[in-house]
Structure formats: structure tokens, C-alpha cells
Design a protein around this motif. Structure first.
Motif, PDB file in Angstrom:
ATOM      1  N   PHE A 167      -5.123  -0.628   0.013  1.00 12.25           N
ATOM      2  CA  PHE A 167      -3.676  -0.382   0.095  1.00 12.25           C
ATOM      3  C   PHE A 167      -3.469   0.973   0.775  1.00 12.25           C
ATOM      4  CE2 PHE A 167       0.165   1.248  -2.433  1.00 12.25           C
ATOM      5  CZ  PHE A 167       1.062   0.788  -1.481  1.00 12.25           C
ATOM      6  N   ILE A 168      -3.014   0.935   2.036  1.00 10.56           N
ATOM      7  CA  ILE A 168      -2.831   2.164   2.823  1.00 10.56           C
ATOM      8  C   ILE A 168      -1.350   2.271   3.177  1.00 10.56           C
ATOM      9  CG2 ILE A 168      -3.584   3.467   4.852  1.00 10.56           C
ATOM     10  CD1 ILE A 168      -5.998   1.574   5.012  1.00 10.56           C
ATOM     11  N   PRO A 169      -0.557   3.014   2.377  1.00 11.62           N
ATOM     12  CA  PRO A 169       0.879   3.127   2.651  1.00 11.62           C
ATOM     13  C   PRO A 169       1.167   4.008   3.866  1.00 11.62           C
ATOM     14  CG  PRO A 169       0.288   4.125   0.529  1.00 11.62           C
ATOM     15  CD  PRO A 169      -0.974   3.768   1.208  1.00 11.62           C
ATOM     16  N   GLU A 170       2.283   3.750   4.516  1.00 17.32           N
ATOM     17  CA  GLU A 170       2.755   4.647   5.565  1.00 17.32           C
ATOM     18  C   GLU A 170       3.166   5.966   4.926  1.00 17.32           C
ATOM     19  OE1 GLU A 170       2.679   4.131   8.701  1.00 17.32           O
ATOM     20  OE2 GLU A 170       2.351   1.974   8.856  1.00 17.32           O
ATOM     21  N   HIS A 171       3.106   7.032   5.719  1.00 15.81           N
ATOM     22  CA  HIS A 171       3.457   8.346   5.178  1.00 15.81           C
ATOM     23  C   HIS A 171       4.897   8.392   4.664  1.00 15.81           C
ATOM     24  CE1 HIS A 171      -0.374   9.686   6.353  1.00 15.81           C
ATOM     25  NE2 HIS A 171      -0.130  10.019   7.611  1.00 15.81           N
ATOM     26  N   HIS A 172       5.771   7.585   5.264  1.00 14.66           N
ATOM     27  CA  HIS A 172       7.185   7.650   4.890  1.00 14.66           C
ATOM     28  C   HIS A 172       7.556   6.685   3.768  1.00 14.66           C
ATOM     29  CE1 HIS A 172       7.016   4.430   7.994  1.00 14.66           C
ATOM     30  NE2 HIS A 172       7.811   3.830   7.125  1.00 14.66           N
ATOM     31  N   LEU A 173       6.582   6.048   3.130  1.00 13.75           N
ATOM     32  CA  LEU A 173       6.887   4.995   2.145  1.00 13.75           C
ATOM     33  C   LEU A 173       7.767   5.500   1.016  1.00 13.75           C
ATOM     34  CD1 LEU A 173       4.831   2.103   0.956  1.00 13.75           C
ATOM     35  CD2 LEU A 173       5.515   3.680  -0.825  1.00 13.75           C
ATOM     36  N   VAL A 174       7.500   6.700   0.482  1.00 12.22           N
ATOM     37  CA  VAL A 174       8.282   7.195  -0.664  1.00 12.22           C
ATOM     38  C   VAL A 174       9.713   7.518  -0.248  1.00 12.22           C
ATOM     39  CG1 VAL A 174       6.300   8.073  -1.947  1.00 12.22           C
ATOM     40  CG2 VAL A 174       7.389   9.528  -0.249  1.00 12.22           C
ATOM     41  N   GLN A 175       9.946   7.738   1.049  1.00 11.34           N
ATOM     42  CA  GLN A 175      11.297   8.051   1.508  1.00 11.34           C
ATOM     43  C   GLN A 175      12.207   6.837   1.468  1.00 11.34           C
ATOM     44  OE1 GLN A 175      11.035   9.912   5.375  1.00 11.34           O
ATOM     45  NE2 GLN A 175       9.369  11.270   4.750  1.00 11.34           N
ATOM     46  N   THR A 176      11.624   5.650   1.364  1.00  9.22           N
ATOM     47  CA  THR A 176      12.417   4.416   1.279  1.00  9.22           C
ATOM     48  C   THR A 176      12.733   4.031  -0.161  1.00  9.22           C
ATOM     49  OG1 THR A 176      10.419   3.039   1.263  1.00  9.22           O
ATOM     50  CG2 THR A 176      11.360   3.590   3.410  1.00  9.22           C
ATOM     51  N   GLY A 177      12.358   4.885  -1.120  1.00  3.15           N
ATOM     52  CA  GLY A 177      12.650   4.614  -2.526  1.00  3.15           C
ATOM     53  C   GLY A 177      11.566   3.845  -3.247  1.00  3.15           C
ATOM     54  N   ASN A 178      10.432   3.596  -2.592  1.00  4.84           N
ATOM     55  CA  ASN A 178       9.329   2.871  -3.221  1.00  4.84           C
ATOM     56  C   ASN A 178       8.351   3.844  -3.873  1.00  4.84           C
ATOM     57  OD1 ASN A 178       9.767  -0.034  -2.411  1.00  4.84           O
ATOM     58  ND2 ASN A 178       9.839   0.934  -0.401  1.00  4.84           N
ATOM     59  N   ASP A 179       7.837   3.448  -5.022  1.00 10.03           N
ATOM     60  CA  ASP A 179       6.888   4.279  -5.768  1.00 10.03           C
ATOM     61  C   ASP A 179       5.565   3.530  -5.854  1.00 10.03           C
ATOM     62  OD1 ASP A 179       5.407   5.809  -7.494  1.00 10.03           O
ATOM     63  OD2 ASP A 179       7.012   6.072  -8.967  1.00 10.03           O
ATOM     64  N   PRO A 180       4.496   4.033  -5.234  1.00 12.74           N
ATOM     65  CA  PRO A 180       3.216   3.318  -5.276  1.00 12.74           C
ATOM     66  C   PRO A 180       2.655   3.160  -6.684  1.00 12.74           C
ATOM     67  CG  PRO A 180       2.953   5.495  -4.300  1.00 12.74           C
ATOM     68  CD  PRO A 180       4.412   5.263  -4.412  1.00 12.74           C
ATOM     69  N   LEU A 181       2.993   4.079  -7.583  1.00 15.35           N
ATOM     70  CA  LEU A 181       2.492   3.959  -8.963  1.00 15.35           C
ATOM     71  C   LEU A 181       3.075   2.730  -9.650  1.00 15.35           C
ATOM     72  CD1 LEU A 181       2.530   7.688 -10.166  1.00 15.35           C
ATOM     73  CD2 LEU A 181       0.623   6.328  -9.303  1.00 15.35           C
ATOM     74  N   LEU A 182       4.347   2.417  -9.346  1.00 15.53           N
ATOM     75  CA  LEU A 182       4.938   1.202  -9.909  1.00 15.53           C
ATOM     76  C   LEU A 182       4.223  -0.043  -9.390  1.00 15.53           C
ATOM     77  CD1 LEU A 182       8.763   2.068  -9.699  1.00 15.53           C
ATOM     78  CD2 LEU A 182       7.275   2.148 -11.707  1.00 15.53           C
ATOM     79  N   LEU A 183       3.807   0.003  -8.121  1.00 17.47           N
ATOM     80  CA  LEU A 183       3.073  -1.120  -7.552  1.00 17.47           C
ATOM     81  C   LEU A 183       1.717  -1.289  -8.222  1.00 17.47           C
ATOM     82  CD1 LEU A 183       3.800  -0.463  -3.756  1.00 17.47           C
ATOM     83  CD2 LEU A 183       4.911  -2.149  -5.215  1.00 17.47           C
ATOM     84  N   LEU A 184       1.037  -0.178  -8.456  1.00 17.61           N
ATOM     85  CA  LEU A 184      -0.272  -0.242  -9.104  1.00 17.61           C
ATOM     86  C   LEU A 184      -0.144  -0.740 -10.542  1.00 17.61           C
ATOM     87  CD1 LEU A 184      -1.880   3.067  -7.753  1.00 17.61           C
ATOM     88  CD2 LEU A 184      -2.295   0.737  -6.978  1.00 17.61           C
ATOM     89  N   ASN A 185       0.905  -0.327 -11.231  1.00 14.25           N
ATOM     90  CA  ASN A 185       1.121  -0.806 -12.599  1.00 14.25           C
ATOM     91  C   ASN A 185       1.402  -2.308 -12.614  1.00 14.25           C
ATOM     92  OD1 ASN A 185       0.735   1.660 -13.883  1.00 14.25           O
ATOM     93  ND2 ASN A 185       2.891   2.269 -13.657  1.00 14.25           N
ATOM     94  N   ALA A 186       2.178  -2.778 -11.622  1.00 15.32           N
ATOM     95  CA  ALA A 186       2.455  -4.214 -11.537  1.00 15.32           C
ATOM     96  C   ALA A 186       1.175  -4.986 -11.249  1.00 15.32           C
ATOM     97  CB  ALA A 186       3.494  -4.480 -10.456  1.00 15.32           C
ATOM     98  N   LEU A 187       0.295  -4.391 -10.446  1.00 14.30           N
ATOM     99  CA  LEU A 187      -0.977  -5.028 -10.124  1.00 14.30           C
ATOM    100  C   LEU A 187      -1.872  -5.091 -11.357  1.00 14.30           C
ATOM    101  CD1 LEU A 187      -2.203  -6.178  -7.493  1.00 14.30           C
ATOM    102  CD2 LEU A 187      -3.376  -4.007  -7.181  1.00 14.30           C
ATOM    103  N   ARG A 188      -1.823  -4.042 -12.198  1.00 14.29           N
ATOM    104  CA  ARG A 188      -2.661  -3.993 -13.405  1.00 14.29           C
ATOM    105  C   ARG A 188      -2.314  -5.120 -14.363  1.00 14.29           C
ATOM    106  NH1 ARG A 188      -5.714   0.067 -15.238  1.00 14.29           N
ATOM    107  NH2 ARG A 188      -4.752   1.564 -13.822  1.00 14.29           N
ATOM    108  N   GLU A 189      -1.043  -5.569 -14.322  1.00 14.26           N
ATOM    109  CA  GLU A 189      -0.620  -6.642 -15.216  1.00 14.26           C
ATOM    110  C   GLU A 189      -1.273  -7.983 -14.863  1.00 14.26           C
ATOM    111  OE1 GLU A 189       3.586  -6.801 -15.119  1.00 14.26           O
ATOM    112  OE2 GLU A 189       3.875  -4.779 -15.942  1.00 14.26           O
ATOM    113  N   LEU A 190      -1.873  -8.068 -13.669  1.00 13.85           N
ATOM    114  CA  LEU A 190      -2.489  -9.327 -13.246  1.00 13.85           C
ATOM    115  C   LEU A 190      -3.918  -9.477 -13.758  1.00 13.85           C
ATOM    116  CD1 LEU A 190      -1.293  -9.497  -9.508  1.00 13.85           C
ATOM    117  CD2 LEU A 190      -0.246 -10.544 -11.531  1.00 13.85           C
TER     118      LEU A 190
END
Length: 707
Positions: A167-190
Motif C-alpha cells: 500500500f503506497i499512498p500518494e503524498h497528498h492522500l491525507v489532504q483529501t480527508g483520508n486517514d491511512p490508519l482507518l484503512l489499516l484498522n478496516a483491513l485488520r477486521e478481515l
């Protein structure tokens, strides 16, 4: 109401191939700071990616997203345009072409090549290199090894699968309101998850921007769900990250040798320019036999079934159809109560019908005509790759690319042209040190030109290399027994020996050419199109290969001739001249062959009635009509009873309607409903020379028996 999107797939494929060609051509001319070109390349990649996503071709979307991201960094100025990145993108374009061709042909493709290029793109985007990947080696690399070992030693419960996720996010990903930690937590639920953060891209404190994200993650996930469910977690950020999900793969060590990977992947780009299907089999044969066997069994390549036609051509066709309808209506009215007083109007109507039909025929033929640039577009990339492979500086000059050629002819001439261009680079252009020693510029030149000449198209492949050594060709031909020691040949006949099967004067065999195969196939393919090839060369200055082709395969410009009661058609492209013979210029050889002195040449005479065993009005060569034709550098005179009209004829295949006949290339239906055969001049010359050789051998045997 649902819409069947499958009806739009052919359009998507056509536009994708156009986009890929644009990307390749633009990358070859891309320079630092060329914003317009990089934007055009980005738009083409984005269109392919968007179209693939619409039709559910996710493997194309995922791969093209990596390409698009690298282009986006160049476009935004975050990455300098380097030659290394251009080479990587060119290889990625090759992969995009393979993926789209696999969709078109409903076939398999070389997955290992796509995967290797994907990793190379991901590594390039991560700015990884053999040196900076070993940062904090004792801690960082140890952590990766522990993560891999932990994943490998974990016992899988029934129903679970191990997935490797990059998972390689663009540098500007957090500027769009996305939080990679939330994505990782959602992935952990799987399922059960192990995560390693890659901090290689974090800049120094002076360059650090707190609004940008510099971290990427490598993840091992043990789960019962499939790839689609994992990808769904990242659905909202799929356009703002590079995501690689692979099954049963351990995380690669971060000390991956990127340079070695680049060389391995890019080395495939300079292989023989072949059909996509055969390239896939060749590439996969040594790496993945399973994939290779599937590729060999895939469906044959499907040729494009559509042509893009300019509106002006369609408008012209519509107008002509309207004129035809008016003429038909006028003739129908005349036929209602016809009498002799209406003969003049009938003749005028028939004349108008003839004119409309002729214009309609020409208009329809123009629809099939495409600029020859469609065939020339592949050569800038080919020259680029070959010059790097052979360490030669070569400039490609293209002219006449707007010359139009029938689509069916263009589709079949591509491979012969590729072979001739490769030969020009390999055999023609000398090594740089040799050119300098001979007083030539370091950079060699290969020229491609196309133009009209009479009723045909001429394509020239010209180089300023070392030229063809006439004496070396003659010596090789005599060594192989192709000609007698005493044979006297003109230049055209000497150079024509190069087209003999297996003939080569190359001292060394390379993987570019020089194996002594191919030129005979080139000649055969060109002849199958009703064309011919001619060589001109000057030792030390270069060579020119001229390919003469008919404008179309469907219609032929021909000369009607009469032999006895039969009418034959000779293609105008082969005719040199027609003449009335003079007895003083007729000679006979000891074997019975008749020669006619035509200025500087002794032209063999072929009585058509003898060749085809038919009755003729005139069987004497003196004061007869001779049609001089030329093929393969050999002139012969065809003895005929009468010359009729010249006209365009519609070619009908003998293979489809009967069987192949030696000396006949096809047939046509004349205006009176009778069938006329179209003469195959090269085949007739071969037949006549065989007969002459047999007669000569018989004569010699007879002479020996008498003595």
C-alpha cells in the motif's frame, strides 16, 4: 433498464491501441520540461485506465494506475524526466499493449512480465535504489526478515489464505480527508495482520511538509476473504495510491536490486518484432511453461474489423448514391413505354449510370485507404531499441507518411518492412568507429519514404551504411552453386541473389539478423500482394530497397491480351513496354530458347500458347506482338496474338473458387460475362526458365550421345 456494455468494447480496444501508440511515440521524443508532451502521455494513459475500469478489466486498471502515477509525478514536477524512467515507461507501454491484445484475442498473456514490470514501477515510485534501500540495515532489514519468516511459519487454518499487500499512498492522500490508519484498522477486521511501515521516502527536516504523507506499508494478511474484498477496503483511495495485492507471496526484502531488475525487464524490448502471440510464447517459454502452453493454445489474432473514415468521404459516398438513385429512376421511367424515339435519352442515361458507377467505385475504394503512417509508426521505437542494443547512433527520417494505401495491403506489409529496417540497422549501418574512419558522420541515417509512381505505391528503405559488396555476393552464390563460374549478371540480378533461401554474406550471426533466413520470406510476402522488390546499392555509400505495391488488392489495373480464343490480363505494374518484333533482332540459343535483342538486353521470349498448351493464331516469333514484362530483376517478352484494352478489373481468388494454378494469380469477369485469367508474371518466368533449363540439359545430353 440495463445497458449491454459489451457492444462498446471494440471501440474501447481501438481507442486504447491509439492511446498506446501515442504514448510510445511521445515517450521517444520526451525531453525535460516538455509539459505539453507529458500531459498528452498522461491523458492517453488515463483514458486507457478509465475505459478498462468501465468494462471491468481490473488487471489493466491496476497496472495502468502505476503508469499514470509515475507520469503524474513527472507532470507535477515532483520527479525529473530521466532516460531511465523513460525506458521503464516504454516497457510499461509494451505491457499495456500485451494486456489489451489479450482482451482483444481472448487469450492468456505473460503474467510474469506484467508482474515484474509492476514491481519495477512500484520501486521507481518509491524512489528505491540498491543504496538507499539499505538504510538502517541492521534494524530495518531485520524487521522485514522477521515479518516474512513470521508469515511463512504461521500455520494456515482450513479456509484461510495468505495475502501480501503493498500500500503506497500518494503524498497528498491525507489532504483529501483520508486517514491511512482507518484503512489499516478496516483491513485488520478481515483477519490476522502483520504490518511493516516503509519510511524511506521521509525527507530531511528542512524539506518536510506536514500536510503530506511520506510513509507506505507492506502487509501480510491471513484471511478467509478474497482479493475483491481486500481491494474494497481501499476503494475510496484507489486513485490516490498504488496498491498491489498478491496471493501466497512473501514480502520482498527492501534491498531488492532495482538496477538488475530494470536490466532484466528492459532487455526483452529489443527482441525480434513479431506478432504479439509469438512474442508471448517466446518470452514465457523459459520462465513459465504452464503459461506458455496456454499461450500456444490461445485463439488466433483477430484483425481489426473497423475503419475510421473521414466525414468528407462519407458525404461524398452519400452524394454519389443519391445521383445513382436519380439515374436509376430516369432509366426506369424510360422503360415504361419505350420506343425508338427514346434511344438517345437511353444512351445518355446509360452513360450517366456508367459515370456514377465509376465514381462510386472510386469513392468506396477511398474509404479503404489509410495513411501509411499507420505502418510507419512502429519504426521510431524499433530504431530506438536497436540502436541501444547495438550501440550505434542512428537517426530515422520519415517522409511521405500521408501517402494512402489499402488497409488490407498495409496489414500484410508490416512484417516485411520490419525485416528490411532491421537489416538496414544491422548489416547496413556500420559501427561508429568504422564510420568515423571512413569520414562519415558518427550518426547513421535510415530513411523511410512512400510515394505514388504510376498506378502503384513505392516504399523506400534507405541507409547511408556500407552498401552491398557485389563481388562478395557473387562469390557466395558461386560457392553455393546458385550460378555458374562463367555467369555474367547485371547488378539487379546479383542483388536478387540475396533473396535466395538461406543466402547470407554475414560473417557473424547476431540476434538481430544474419542467420541467413528471412529475405526469401520478405520477397514471397511482397509478391503475394502483387508487388515486387528492387535493390540499389553503392559500396561504401549505402543501399536502397524499393518495394512496389498495388494501391489495393481488390481491383487491378490490367492490360487485356488475346492468345488464340483466350483473353488474359497482365498487371500493368509488371509491363515495361509493348512492341512489334523485327526478325533481325531475334536470336536462338543452342537449347532452343528464343532471345530478342532489346537495346542493351537479350530478353527471353515466352510464347504463352506453348506455356499453357492452347491453340494460337500466330506461332511464329517474327512480326509478332511482344509484351515485355519485368519481375525479380528479370525481363521477358510475352508473345501474344493481340493487344486489347486497358481496364480496371475486380480480382477473384482461384483458391476460393477452384484451386491454385501455376502461372495464374486470379481471375475476373469481363463486361460480356466471360472469365479472364490474370497472369502471375513472376510464376510464369519461373516456369519458362525451368522449361529452358530442361531443354538445355536435353540438348547437351543429345550432343554427348552423338559424339
Amino acid at each position: 433498464m440495463s445497458i449491454d456494455l459489451s457492444q462498446f468494447i471494440p471501440t474501447f480496444l481501438e481507442e486504447s491501441f491509439e492511446g498506446i501508440e501515442l504514448m510510445e511515440a511521445s515517450l521517444l521524443t520526451l525531453e525535460q520540461g516538455d509539459a505539453e508532451t507529458i500531459n498528452a502521455i498522461f491523458r492517453a494513459a488515463h483514458s486507457v485506465k478509465g475505459g478498462a475500469g468501465t468494462f471491468g478489466f481490473n488487471h489493466v486498471t491496476e497496472f495502468t494506475h502505476l503508469v499514470e502515477t509515475l507520469l503524474d509525478e513527472m507532470r507535477d514536477g515532483r520527479r525529473d524526466i530521466s532516460q531511465k524512467d523513460i525506458e521503464i515507461l516504454l516497457n510499461a507501454v509494451d505491457c499495456m499493449r500485451i494486456l489489451i491484445e489479450a482482451i482483444r484475442d481472448e487469450s492468456t498473456y505473460d503474467e510474469s512480465k506484467i508482474a515484474a514490470t509492476s514491481k519495477l514501477l512500484a520501486a521507481t515510485l518509491n524512489d528505491r535504489s540498491p543504496s538507499d534501500e539499505r538504510i538502517d540495515e541492521d534494524i530495518h532489514e531485520s524487521s522485514i526478515e522477521n515479518l516474512s519468516e513470521e508469515a511463512a511459519t504461521t500455520d494456515l487454518e482450513p479456509g484461510l489464505q495468505r495475502w501480501s499487500i503493498s500500500f503506497i499512498p500518494e503524498h497528498h492522500l491525507v489532504q483529501t480527508g483520508n486517514d491511512p490508519l482507518l484503512l489499516l484498522n478496516a483491513l485488520r477486521e478481515l483477519g490476522e495482520m502483520s504490518v511493516l511501515a516503509n519510511c524511506n521516502s521521509i525527507p530531511s527536516l528542512t524539506e518536510f511538509d506536514g500536510t503530506e504523507l511520506y510513509i507506505s506499508w507492506n502487509i501480510i494478511l491471513l484471511t478467509a476473504v478474497g482479493k475483491e474484498d481486500i481491494a474494497e477496503v481501499f476503494e475510496w483511495v484507489e486513485d490516490d495510491c498504488q496498491l498491489i495485492i498478491s496471493k501466497d507471496e512473501q514480502i520482498d526484502k527492501q534491498s531488492l536490486e532495482i538496477t538488475e531488475m530494470t536490466n532484466n525487464v528492459l532487455s526483452e524490448s529489443v527482441k525480434e518484432a513479431e506478432s504479439p502471440a509469438s512474442k508471448i510464447v517466446e518470452n514465457t517459454g523459459a520462465e513459465n511453461p504452464k503459461v506458455a502452453s496456454h499461450a500456444q493454445a490461445h485463439k488466433p489474432k483477430v484483425e481489426s474489423s473497423s475503419i475510421r473514415v473521414g466525414v468528407d468521404k462519407v458525404d461524398s459516398l452519400i452524394n454519389l448514391v443519391g445521383e445513382l438513385v436519380i439515374t436509376q429512376s430516369m432509366l426506369s421511367e424510360l422503360g415504361n413505354d419505350f420506343d425508338t424515339s427514346k434511344v438517345e435519352r437511353l444512351n445518355a442515361g446509360l452513360e450517366q449510370l456508367l459515370q456514377n458507377t465509376k465514381e462510386l467505385q472510386e469513392s468506396v475504394m477511398r474509404i479503404r485507404m489509410l495513411p501509411i503512417s499507420f505502418a510507419f509508426n512502429r519504426f521510431p521505437r524499433l530504431i530506438h531499441d536497436l540502436s541501444k542494443k547495438m550501440d550505434k547512433e542512428i537517426e530515422l527520417l520519415i517522409s511521405g507518411e500521408q501517402t494512402e494505401l489499402d488497409k488490407s495491403v498495409m496489414e500484410q506489409i508490416g512484417d516485411p518492412l520490419v525485416h528490411l529496417v532491421r537489416n538496414a540497422v544491422d548489416h547496413g549501418i556500420e559501427a561508429t568507429d568504422v564510420r568515423v574512419a571512413n569520414g562519415k558522420p558518427e550518426k547513421g541515417t535510415v530513411s523511410l519514404d512512400a510515394y505514388h509512381q504510376g498506378g502503384s505505391i513505392v516504399i523506400e528503405i534507405k541507409d547511408d551504411g556500407g552498401g552491398i559488396d557485389r563481388e562478395a555476393v557473387l562469390a557466395k552464390a558461386k560457392e553455393r552453386g546458385l550460378i555458374d563460374e562463367s555467369s555474367s549478371l547485371n547488378d539487379a540480378q546479383v542483388y536478387d541473389l540475396l533473396f535466395e533461401p538461406g543466402f547470407s554474406t554475414a560473417k557473424e550471426v547476431s540476434d538481430i539478423s544474419g542467420r541467413g533466413v528471412g529475405m526469401d520470406v520478405v520477397k514471397r510476402n511482397i509478391q503475394s500482394l502483387g508487388g515486387r522488390i528492387q535493390i540499389e546499392s553503392e559500396l561504401g555509400l549505402g543501399s536502397t530497397f524499393k518495394v512496389f505495391l498495388p494501391l489495393t488488392l481488390a481491383i487491378l489495373d490490367g492490360q487485356l491480351i488475346k492468345v488464340g480464343r483466350e483473353v488474359y490480363i497482365i498487371p500493368l505494374i509488371t509491363i515495361v513496354e509493348s512492341l512489334q518484333t523485327q526478325e533481325s533482332l531475334i536470336n536462338r540459343t543452342s537449347g532452343g530458347m528464343v532471345l530478342y535483342r532489346l537495346r542493351e538486353d537479350n530478353v527471353p521470349v515466352i510464347p504463352i500458347y506453348k506455356l499453357f498448351n492452347i491453340p494460337a493464331e500466330n506461332k511464329e516469333i517474327k512480326n509478332s506482338l511482344l509484351v515485355v514484362v519485368e519481375a525479380d530483376g528479370q525481363k521477358v517478352g510475352l508473345m501474344v496474338d493481340d493487344l486489347l484494352a486497358q481496364q480496371q478489373v475486380v480480382v477473384k481468388s482461384l483458391n476460393d473458387n477452384y484451386q491454385q494454378v501455376e502461372g495464374i494469380s486470379g481471375a475476373t469477369i469481363l463486361g460480356d460475362g466471360s472469365v479472364a485469367m490474370i497472369l502471375d508474371v513472376p510464376s510464369m518466368i519461373t516456369m519458362a526458365l525451368k522449361v529452358a533449363k530442361t531443354q538445355q540439359e536435353t540438348h547437351i545430353m543429345t550432343e554427348e550421345a552423338m559424339h
